[in-house]
Motif scaffolding. Structure first.
Motif, PDB file in Angstrom:
ATOM      1  N   PHE A 234      -4.943   0.269  11.062  1.00 31.30           N
ATOM      2  CA  PHE A 234      -6.068  -0.706  10.601  1.00 31.30           C
ATOM      3  C   PHE A 234      -5.659  -1.891  10.123  1.00 31.30           C
ATOM      4  CE2 PHE A 234      -8.458  -1.695   6.748  1.00 31.30           C
ATOM      5  CZ  PHE A 234      -9.850  -1.730   7.381  1.00 31.30           C
TER       6      PHE A 234
ATOM      7  N   ARG B 115      -7.001  -5.433  11.289  1.00 33.51           N
ATOM      8  CA  ARG B 115      -7.820  -6.517  10.292  1.00 33.51           C
ATOM      9  C   ARG B 115      -7.120  -7.941  10.079  1.00 33.51           C
ATOM     10  NH1 ARG B 115     -12.217  -6.228   9.945  1.00 33.51           N
ATOM     11  NH2 ARG B 115     -11.893  -5.613  12.196  1.00 33.51           N
TER      12      ARG B 115
ATOM     13  N   TYR C  37       0.744  -1.133  -0.248  1.00 32.54           N
ATOM     14  CA  TYR C  37      -0.048   0.097   0.170  1.00 32.54           C
ATOM     15  C   TYR C  37       0.688   1.106  -0.198  1.00 32.54           C
ATOM     16  CZ  TYR C  37      -3.295  -3.543   1.294  1.00 32.54           C
ATOM     17  OH  TYR C  37      -3.956  -4.951   1.371  1.00 32.54           O
TER      18      TYR C  37
ATOM     19  N   ARG D 285      -2.203   5.625  10.823  1.00 37.91           N
ATOM     20  CA  ARG D 285      -3.575   5.068  10.911  1.00 37.91           C
ATOM     21  C   ARG D 285      -3.751   3.827  10.005  1.00 37.91           C
ATOM     22  NH1 ARG D 285      -4.714  10.783  11.290  1.00 37.91           N
ATOM     23  NH2 ARG D 285      -5.270  10.795   9.059  1.00 37.91           N
ATOM     24  N   MET D 286      -3.277   4.042   8.717  1.00 33.08           N
ATOM     25  CA  MET D 286      -3.414   2.865   7.778  1.00 33.08           C
ATOM     26  C   MET D 286      -2.793   1.384   8.409  1.00 33.08           C
ATOM     27  SD  MET D 286      -2.978   4.516   4.119  1.00 33.08           S
ATOM     28  CE  MET D 286      -3.197   3.210   3.224  1.00 33.08           C
TER      29      MET D 286
ATOM     30  N   ASP E 255     -11.806   0.912  -0.698  1.00 42.55           N
ATOM     31  CA  ASP E 255     -13.019   1.462  -0.550  1.00 42.55           C
ATOM     32  C   ASP E 255     -12.676   2.745   0.159  1.00 42.55           C
ATOM     33  OD1 ASP E 255     -14.353  -0.538  -1.688  1.00 42.55           O
ATOM     34  OD2 ASP E 255     -15.174  -1.254   0.483  1.00 42.55           O
ATOM     35  N   ASN E 256     -11.978   2.918   0.999  1.00 42.20           N
ATOM     36  CA  ASN E 256     -11.585   4.236   1.879  1.00 42.20           C
ATOM     37  C   ASN E 256     -10.838   5.137   1.057  1.00 42.20           C
ATOM     38  OD1 ASN E 256     -12.904   3.619   4.247  1.00 42.20           O
ATOM     39  ND2 ASN E 256     -11.276   2.407   5.135  1.00 42.20           N
ATOM     40  N   PHE E 257      -9.880   4.702   0.338  1.00 43.56           N
ATOM     41  CA  PHE E 257      -8.869   5.615  -0.061  1.00 43.56           C
ATOM     42  C   PHE E 257      -8.777   5.547  -1.793  1.00 43.56           C
ATOM     43  CE2 PHE E 257      -6.955   4.438   4.002  1.00 43.56           C
ATOM     44  CZ  PHE E 257      -7.084   5.699   4.642  1.00 43.56           C
TER      45      PHE E 257
ATOM     46  N   ALA F 288     -10.923  -3.107   1.516  1.00 44.31           N
ATOM     47  CA  ALA F 288     -11.324  -2.306   2.657  1.00 44.31           C
ATOM     48  C   ALA F 288     -10.455  -0.786   2.270  1.00 44.31           C
ATOM     49  CB  ALA F 288     -11.266  -2.590   4.312  1.00 44.31           C
ATOM     50  N   LEU F 289      -9.368  -1.116   2.162  1.00 41.50           N
ATOM     51  CA  LEU F 289      -8.477   0.185   1.818  1.00 41.50           C
ATOM     52  C   LEU F 289      -8.870   1.009   0.625  1.00 41.50           C
ATOM     53  CD1 LEU F 289      -5.042  -1.120   3.205  1.00 41.50           C
ATOM     54  CD2 LEU F 289      -6.432   0.629   4.248  1.00 41.50           C
TER      55      LEU F 289
END
Length: 158
Positions: free
Chosen positions: A59, A63, A36, A55-56, A79-81, A76-77
């Motif tokens: 997270f 998970r 990421y 924060r990532m 979707d958020n970023f 999930a990541l």
């Protein structure tokens, strides 16, 4: 030429298959940290010191502890970023071009170089035959000129 094409085909197949040893169901934090990109500084999470990267990372740890798979964490990541958070583009759809195009271009370049080398090696000019040297090591005279010189020398000798 056939051998070269076969070799290029085998190399492309191996590269497309991928030799990744990542585990889909039980990813490690170190694996995911490389997958990421921080949205702030645009480096991988392992290199970033931005607050959003912290924060990532938190997270991702949550998970992993919850037992999520790598693809669930990816989803999930994303979707958020957004898709820009992935260090490597997905190997599907239009993004597949990012994986295939360099391999195809490399294969075409190898074939082009092989063809050019083959043509250049066949197009070598034949070496010109060396003129026979006379007794003194210089090139031989024109036969007509040599006959005239012999005639003139015979006229002065006789």
């Amino acid at each position: 030429m056939r051998r070269l094409l076969l070799l290029v085909g085998v190399l492309l197949a191996l590269a497309a298959a991928g030799c990744g040893g990542e585990d889909e169901q039980n990813p490690t934090f170190a694996e995911l940290e490389k997958r990421y990109i921080c949205p702030t500084c645009h480096t991988t999470l392992e290199l970033s010191s931005a607050p959003i990267a912290d924060r990532m990372r938190a997270f991702i740890r949550e998970r992993i502890a919850a037992g999520d798979s790598r693809s669930e964490i990816d989803a999930a990541l994303v979707d958020n970023f957004g898709e820009g958070v992935l260090a490597a583009p997905p190997k599907s759809g239009f993004n597949l071009l990012a994986w295939v195009l360099p391999l195809v271009a490399g294969g075409i370049a190898i074939v082009a170089v092989a063809i050019a080398l083959r043509r250049w090696s066949k197009a070598r000019p034949e070496p010109e035959p060396a003129e026979p040297a006379s007794v003194n090591g210089r090139p031989a005279l024109d036969p007509e000129l040599e006959r005239r010189v012999d005639d003139e020398l015979a006229r002065f000798e006789g």
